[in-house]
Structures are given as structure tokens and as C-alpha cells.
Motif scaffolding. Structure first.
Motif, PDB file in Angstrom:
ATOM      1  N   UNK A   1       7.599  -0.273  -6.430  1.00 12.21           N
ATOM      2  CA  UNK A   1       8.348  -1.306  -5.711  1.00 12.21           C
ATOM      3  C   UNK A   1       8.571  -0.907  -4.253  1.00 12.21           C
ATOM      4  N   UNK A   2       8.910   0.354  -4.048  1.00 14.71           N
ATOM      5  CA  UNK A   2       9.124   0.848  -2.683  1.00 14.71           C
ATOM      6  C   UNK A   2       7.857   0.641  -1.843  1.00 14.71           C
TER       7      UNK A   2
ATOM      8  N   UNK B   1       4.028  -7.730  15.123  1.00 14.45           N
ATOM      9  CA  UNK B   1       4.816  -7.668  16.360  1.00 14.45           C
ATOM     10  C   UNK B   1       4.093  -6.816  17.406  1.00 14.45           C
ATOM     11  N   UNK B   2       3.618  -5.654  16.937  1.00  9.63           N
ATOM     12  CA  UNK B   2       2.873  -4.750  17.830  1.00  9.63           C
ATOM     13  C   UNK B   2       1.653  -5.432  18.440  1.00  9.63           C
TER      14      UNK B   2
ATOM     15  N   UNK C   1       5.725  -5.481  11.133  1.00  7.96           N
ATOM     16  CA  UNK C   1       5.770  -4.652  12.346  1.00  7.96           C
ATOM     17  C   UNK C   1       4.429  -4.660  13.072  1.00  7.96           C
TER      18      UNK C   1
ATOM     19  N   UNK D   1       2.634  -7.809  21.164  1.00  2.75           N
ATOM     20  CA  UNK D   1       2.987  -7.091  22.392  1.00  2.75           C
ATOM     21  C   UNK D   1       1.730  -6.574  23.093  1.00  2.75           C
ATOM     22  N   UNK D   2       0.812  -6.037  22.276  1.00  4.53           N
ATOM     23  CA  UNK D   2      -0.413  -5.485  22.844  1.00  4.53           C
ATOM     24  C   UNK D   2      -1.219  -6.587  23.537  1.00  4.53           C
TER      25      UNK D   2
ATOM     26  N   UNK E   1       7.389  -2.964  -0.851  1.00  9.19           N
ATOM     27  CA  UNK E   1       8.339  -3.442   0.176  1.00  9.19           C
ATOM     28  C   UNK E   1       8.043  -2.824   1.548  1.00  9.19           C
ATOM     29  N   UNK E   2       7.722  -1.537   1.517  1.00  8.37           N
ATOM     30  CA  UNK E   2       7.410  -0.863   2.789  1.00  8.37           C
ATOM     31  C   UNK E   2       6.167  -1.474   3.413  1.00  8.37           C
TER      32      UNK E   2
ATOM     33  N   UNK F   1       7.030  -4.656   5.090  1.00  5.49           N
ATOM     34  CA  UNK F   1       7.687  -4.366   6.371  1.00  5.49           C
ATOM     35  C   UNK F   1       6.645  -3.967   7.412  1.00  5.49           C
ATOM     36  N   UNK F   2       5.720  -3.092   6.986  1.00  2.00           N
ATOM     37  CA  UNK F   2       4.693  -2.616   7.923  1.00  2.00           C
ATOM     38  C   UNK F   2       3.838  -3.765   8.463  1.00  2.00           C
TER      39      UNK F   2
ATOM     40  N   UNK G   1      10.165   2.568  -9.515  1.00  2.00           N
ATOM     41  CA  UNK G   1      10.761   2.726  -8.170  1.00  2.00           C
ATOM     42  C   UNK G   1       9.647   2.900  -7.131  1.00  2.00           C
TER      43      UNK G   1
END
Lengths: 182, 182
Positions: free
Chosen positions: A14-15, A29-30, A26, A33-34, A18-19, A22-23, A11
Motif C-alpha cells: 500500500x505504501x 509539477x516538475x 510531483x 516548471x521545466x 501511495x508513494x 505522490x511521485x 503495508x
């Protein structure tokens, strides 16, 4: 290894993965924007600089316009004055006629009055005859058309005026034509 | 339930929770950046508008300055011309003396030449005498100081000029003083 412990490990691993994925998304994207913020800040600064430059141009133009207008105002009569000078010269000459005749004297008196009025109108606008006879020769105000040797005068002095010179305020409209003592 | 299936479920649930937490944090960072972008865009737009307004002010000022300078140039001689008119009037009068005397005639001839020179200098600057005798009365160019009844003239016509009037280009410097037929 217990069954439970095994499950926990899987667990966790895998977490984390995946995190992390995602990071990464993100973060990108940041970053976008910057970048946009940086570009906007740069544009804003450029636009502010353009404004400041335009303001400075405007101020300069305003100052120059005022000075031009003042100069134009100061010497506004120059063109007409220059055109009037030949008439004034002849006027001067006409008044140098010597006469004993009463009629002629009377006419000349009237003409002299007109001459004085004309000279006063010119004075009011800032026109002045240049002083010459007895003054030290000044190449700015006097034009030497003859040189003489006359012990009655100091050297480099104007001894005779052949044609009047005129100034408009601080500007020489026409230098006086003079004889100068060597 | 198989052991494997159990693990999958737990992983899914935990990942969801952690990712959600991360997402919340990320969303708030994104929102902050987006707010900054919006503010910068607004500032940029305001700054651009200020620039456009200043540019328009500058253009207006330039146009007005040019027109002012042209008008000043066009009527530059007005002040001197106005001051010269009384001398010109007297000049005119002095020349109306009738004489049979040869000396006086000769002086007057010289004076007449000066008068013509003066009038020419004024004409060159755009000064013109206003036409009056025989013309229809024009309240803009003529000042009626007397009214007469004279059948030799059309009604509302100038029959005599008592003092010359003058124009500087399209501007009346002084209207002609006239007698008008009723």
C-alpha cells in the motif's frame, strides 16, 4: 504465514502505491516548471538576438550617416559653384577685350582684380579649372566639340579650349569644351 | 483492536512518513526550479528594458542626424558665400565709376551683366542683400559705424550704407555697415 508477516506485506504494498501516486503528481509539477524554464530560456535568447541585431542596425546607420555628412560637406558648394560658372565664363570673355584706351584699361584692371578674388574664393572651396591645352584628351575631363588635324601636336591631344571646365575637389562639375587633334 | 484495523493504522502511518520524505525532496527540487524561473524572468525583463533603451537611443540619433543634415544642407553655401563677399564688394565699387567714354561704357556694360549673373546665382542659393537705407536701425542686421543728426530722417533710422550686408536664408552672413540717425 504469520499474522505479522501478512500485515507487513500489505503495508509495504500500500505504501508503494501511495508513494508512487505522490511521485507521479510531483513529476508532473516538475515537468511543468521545466517547460516554463525552457520557454523562458528561448525567449531570453530571442530577446538577446533582437538586441544584437538592433545594435548592428544602429552601428550601420551611424556609419552611413557619418559618410553621408562627409560627402555633403565635401561637395556642399556644388550647387552654388554650378550656378556661378556662367557668370565666370562671361567674366572671362569680358576680360579678353583688347584696348589701348587708358580709362578702359584702368576699369579693366579693377575688374581683373575682382575676377582674381572670385577665382581665389572658389579655389578655397576646392574649385579648380581643368587643364586642357597641350594635355592628352581625357573623355572624363574634356568634351570634344571639334576635331582637327594639326601636325604641331601629338595625336589625341587638346589643341584649343573653347570653354573652361571646372572640378570641385575630385568631382568634375563641368568638362572643358575642347578641340582635339586626331 | 481487530487485525484489519491494526494494518490500516500501520499503513497510514508509514505512508505518511514516506510521502513526507518524498515531499521534502520534491519541494526542494521545485524550489530550485522556481528560483531559476524567477531569475530567468528577471533577466528577460532586463534584456527587454535594454532593448527599449537602445531603440530610444537609435530614434534620437536618427532624428538628430536628420536635423543636422537639414541644417548642413540649408547653409551649405555659407563658406563659399562668405569668401565671395569681398569680391562682390569690389565689384560693386568698380561699377560705381562714372565715365563718359564710350569704350569704357561698353566694357562696364559687360561687367555689369556679369555682376547681375553672379548676384542671381547667389540669390538662387538663398543669398540676399540686407535692406538698410531708410529702414529702422536693427542691431541684428545693421552695424552702426557712424552716428549723425539729420532732421530729414526719423530718429534711429539708417541714413547711409557704407558696405552691403548679406543674409543666407534666415542667417546674417555679414551685417550692413551703416550710418544711423540719432
Amino acid at each position: 504465514m504469520s499474522n505479522e508477516k501478512q500485515v507487513e506485506d500489505v503495508v509495504e504494498e500500500t505504501v508503494d502505491t501511495e508513494v508512487q501516486q505522490e511521485e507521479t503528481v510531483e513529476e508532473s509539477v516538475e515537468a511543468t516548471l521545466q517547460t516554463e524554464i525552457d520557454q523562458l530560456k528561448q525567449q531570453l535568447e530571442e530577446q538577446e538576438n533582437r538586441y544584437v541585431r538592433l545594435q548592428a542596425d544602429f552601428d550601420n546607420f551611424r556609419r552611413r550617416s557619418r559618410l553621408d555628412a562627409e560627402a555633403a560637406q565635401k561637395y556642399r558648394a556644388q550647387s552654388l559653384v554650378t550656378d556661378i560658372l556662367p557668370a565666370l565664363d562671361n567674366f572671362d570673355r569680358a576680360l579678353q577685350v583688347n584696348t589701348e584706351d587708358e580709362n578702359t584699361k584702368s576699369v579693366m584692371k579693377g575688374v581683373e582684380m575682382v575676377y582674381r578674388q572670385l577665382v581665389e574664393a572658389l579655389q578655397k572651396e576646392g574649385v579648380e579649372a581643368i587643364e586642357s591645352v597641350g594635355k592628352p584628351f581625357d573623355p572624363y575631363e574634356h568634351q570634344a566639340v571639334m576635331q582637327v588635324e594639326d601636325e604641331a601636336y601629338e595625336p589625341n591631344t587638346v589643341v584649343e579650349e573653347l570653354q573652361k571646365g571646372y572640378k570641385l575637389k575630385d568631382k568634375i562639375i563641368r568638362p572643358a569644351m575642347v578641340k582635339v587633334n586626331q
